[in-house]
Design an enzyme around this catalytic site. Structure first.
Site, PDB file in Angstrom:
ATOM      1  N   GLY A 218      27.987  51.309  38.595  1.00  0.00           N
ATOM      2  CA  GLY A 218      27.207  50.144  38.182  1.00  0.00           C
ATOM      3  C   GLY A 218      26.929  49.228  39.367  1.00  0.00           C
ATOM      4  N   SER A 219      26.149  48.168  39.073  1.00  0.00           N
ATOM      5  CA  SER A 219      25.672  47.311  40.166  1.00  0.00           C
ATOM      6  C   SER A 219      26.780  46.448  40.765  1.00  0.00           C
ATOM      7  CB  SER A 219      24.539  46.417  39.639  1.00  0.00           C
ATOM      8  OG  SER A 219      25.028  45.642  38.553  1.00  0.00           O
TER       9      SER A 219
ATOM     10  N   GLY B 107      33.173  47.681  37.191  1.00  0.00           N
ATOM     11  CA  GLY B 107      32.587  46.581  36.432  1.00  0.00           C
ATOM     12  C   GLY B 107      32.826  46.759  34.944  1.00  0.00           C
ATOM     13  N   ALA B 108      32.197  45.878  34.174  1.00  0.00           N
ATOM     14  CA  ALA B 108      32.270  45.995  32.708  1.00  0.00           C
ATOM     15  C   ALA B 108      31.028  45.330  32.129  1.00  0.00           C
ATOM     16  CB  ALA B 108      33.531  45.319  32.165  1.00  0.00           C
TER      17      ALA B 108
ATOM     18  N   LYS C 222      32.479  49.214  28.265  1.00  0.00           N
ATOM     19  CA  LYS C 222      31.874  49.818  29.448  1.00  0.00           C
ATOM     20  C   LYS C 222      30.973  50.954  29.006  1.00  0.00           C
ATOM     21  CE  LYS C 222      34.244  50.730  33.037  1.00  0.00           C
ATOM     22  NZ  LYS C 222      33.042  50.230  33.736  1.00  0.00           N
TER      23      LYS C 222
ATOM     24  N   GLY D  50      26.005  52.109  31.631  1.00  0.00           N
ATOM     25  CA  GLY D  50      25.417  52.992  32.640  1.00  0.00           C
ATOM     26  C   GLY D  50      25.651  54.458  32.292  1.00  0.00           C
TER      27      GLY D  50
ATOM     28  N   GLU E 166      34.831  57.333  33.696  1.00  0.00           N
ATOM     29  CA  GLU E 166      35.476  56.045  34.001  1.00  0.00           C
ATOM     30  C   GLU E 166      36.798  55.935  33.254  1.00  0.00           C
ATOM     31  OE1 GLU E 166      32.381  53.374  32.787  1.00  0.00           O
ATOM     32  OE2 GLU E 166      31.575  53.206  34.813  1.00  0.00           O
TER      33      GLU E 166
HETATM   34  O1  DER Z   1      28.309  51.544  32.756  1.00  0.00           O
HETATM   35  C1  DER Z   1      29.373  51.078  33.183  1.00  0.00           C
HETATM   36  O2  DER Z   1      30.493  51.383  32.716  1.00  0.00           O
HETATM   37  C2  DER Z   1      29.310  49.981  34.220  1.00  0.00           C
HETATM   38  O3  DER Z   1      30.527  49.893  34.940  1.00  0.00           O
HETATM   39  C3  DER Z   1      29.079  48.684  33.470  1.00  0.00           C
HETATM   40  O4  DER Z   1      30.139  48.534  32.603  1.00  0.00           O
HETATM   41  C4  DER Z   1      28.927  47.503  34.400  1.00  0.00           C
HETATM   42  O5  DER Z   1      27.727  47.659  35.079  1.00  0.00           O
HETATM   43  P1  DER Z   1      27.132  46.450  35.961  1.00  0.00           P
HETATM   44  O6  DER Z   1      28.192  46.145  36.993  1.00  0.00           O
HETATM   45  O7  DER Z   1      25.895  47.038  36.556  1.00  0.00           O
HETATM   46  O8  DER Z   1      26.865  45.309  35.031  1.00  0.00           O
END
Ligand code: DER
Length: 235
Positions: free
Chosen positions: A29-30, A86-87, A98, A101, A107
């Site tokens: 993720g970003s 991320g989450a 999560k 993405g 994960e």
């Molecule tokens: O898809 C995922 O699990 C990503 O980690 C998501 O939970 C967080 O993506 P982001 O950092 O782009 O918001």
């Protein structure tokens, strides 16, 4: 500060937990992207050595390869020292959503095998209860009769005002496919599901379900970057 600045601040803070010689779960993720960039920067500067990355998606695998981070997998490293990811949502008990993405299965396998799992978010991800952001709770399902499974999932959470939708490729007519060759059903909830452990068990009991995107009791540390600064909180 833009939202991406906040994501980078949280990610860089998490990388302070990385020590030379560690096996690191690399998130997707970003936000996690910034953590992977930062790890490669410290490796290049010689401030970190002997890191082995375990990527949580093909996207992260490609990013890490392009950055020269040595990679391996759970078969070779069944215990991971630290994962950073991320989450989409974080509730007050550090339960997560999560998988927006689409990488939730790998994960959860890698982060579930980690001694420490540091979640990095900007403050927009904080919710009062799981599903509260009106964005979806993803469920990875086998492609076989996926509409049957979709219907069963929707039925499960009728009380919570659930609408279950098969995730399509962006703009496409065909279903999105995960790294594992499965589909994703997104659960849109209008109300709190209540007992999350019971909800998790009910989802996983459905035969067509592979895994869901609620991470209950897996995160050990939460890093939140907001306009007033960055906070670090252990479970
Ligand atoms: O898809 C995922 O699990 C990503 O980690 C998501 O939970 C967080 O993506 P982001 O950092 O782009 O918001």
């Amino acid at each position: 500060l833009t939202q991406d600045d906040l994501k980078r601040i949280a990610a860089y803070k998490a990388v302070e937990f990385v020590e030379s010689g560690m096996v690191i779960g690399l998130g997707t993720g970003s936000t996690a992207k910034h953590a992977v960039d930062r790890i490669s920067e410290l490796l290049r500067e010689g401030k970190l050595r002997d890191i082995i990355g375990i990527p949580t998606s093909t996207t992260t695998h490609e990013q890490a390869v392009s950055l020269g981070i040595p990679l391996s997998d759970l078969d070779s490293h069944p215990i991971v020292d630290l994962s950073i990811d991320g989450a989409d949502e974080v509730d007050p008990s550090l339960n997560l959503v999560k998988g927006r993405g689409g990488s939730l299965l790998r994960e959860k396998m890698i982060e579930g095998a980690s001694k420490k799992f540091v979640v990095i978010v900007d403050e927009s991800k904080l919710v009062k209860y799981i599903g509260g952001s009106r964005l979806a709770v993803p469920v990875e399902v086998v492609p076989f009769c996926c509409d049957f499974t979709r219907g069963k999932l929707e039925e499960l959470f009728r009380e919570a005002g659930c609408t279950a939708k098969l995730r399509m490729k962006s703009g496409g007519e065909t279903a999105a496919v995960t790294d594992n060759g499965n589909y994703v059903v997104d659960l849109y909830l209008e109300r709190d599901m209540g007992d999350l452990e019971a909800a998790s068990e009910a989802i996983l009991r459905l035969p067509g379900v592979v895994e869901h995107g609620m991470f209950l009791g897996i995160a050990t540390t939460l890093i939140v970057a907001g306009k007033s600064g960055v906070t670090v909180r252990d479970r």
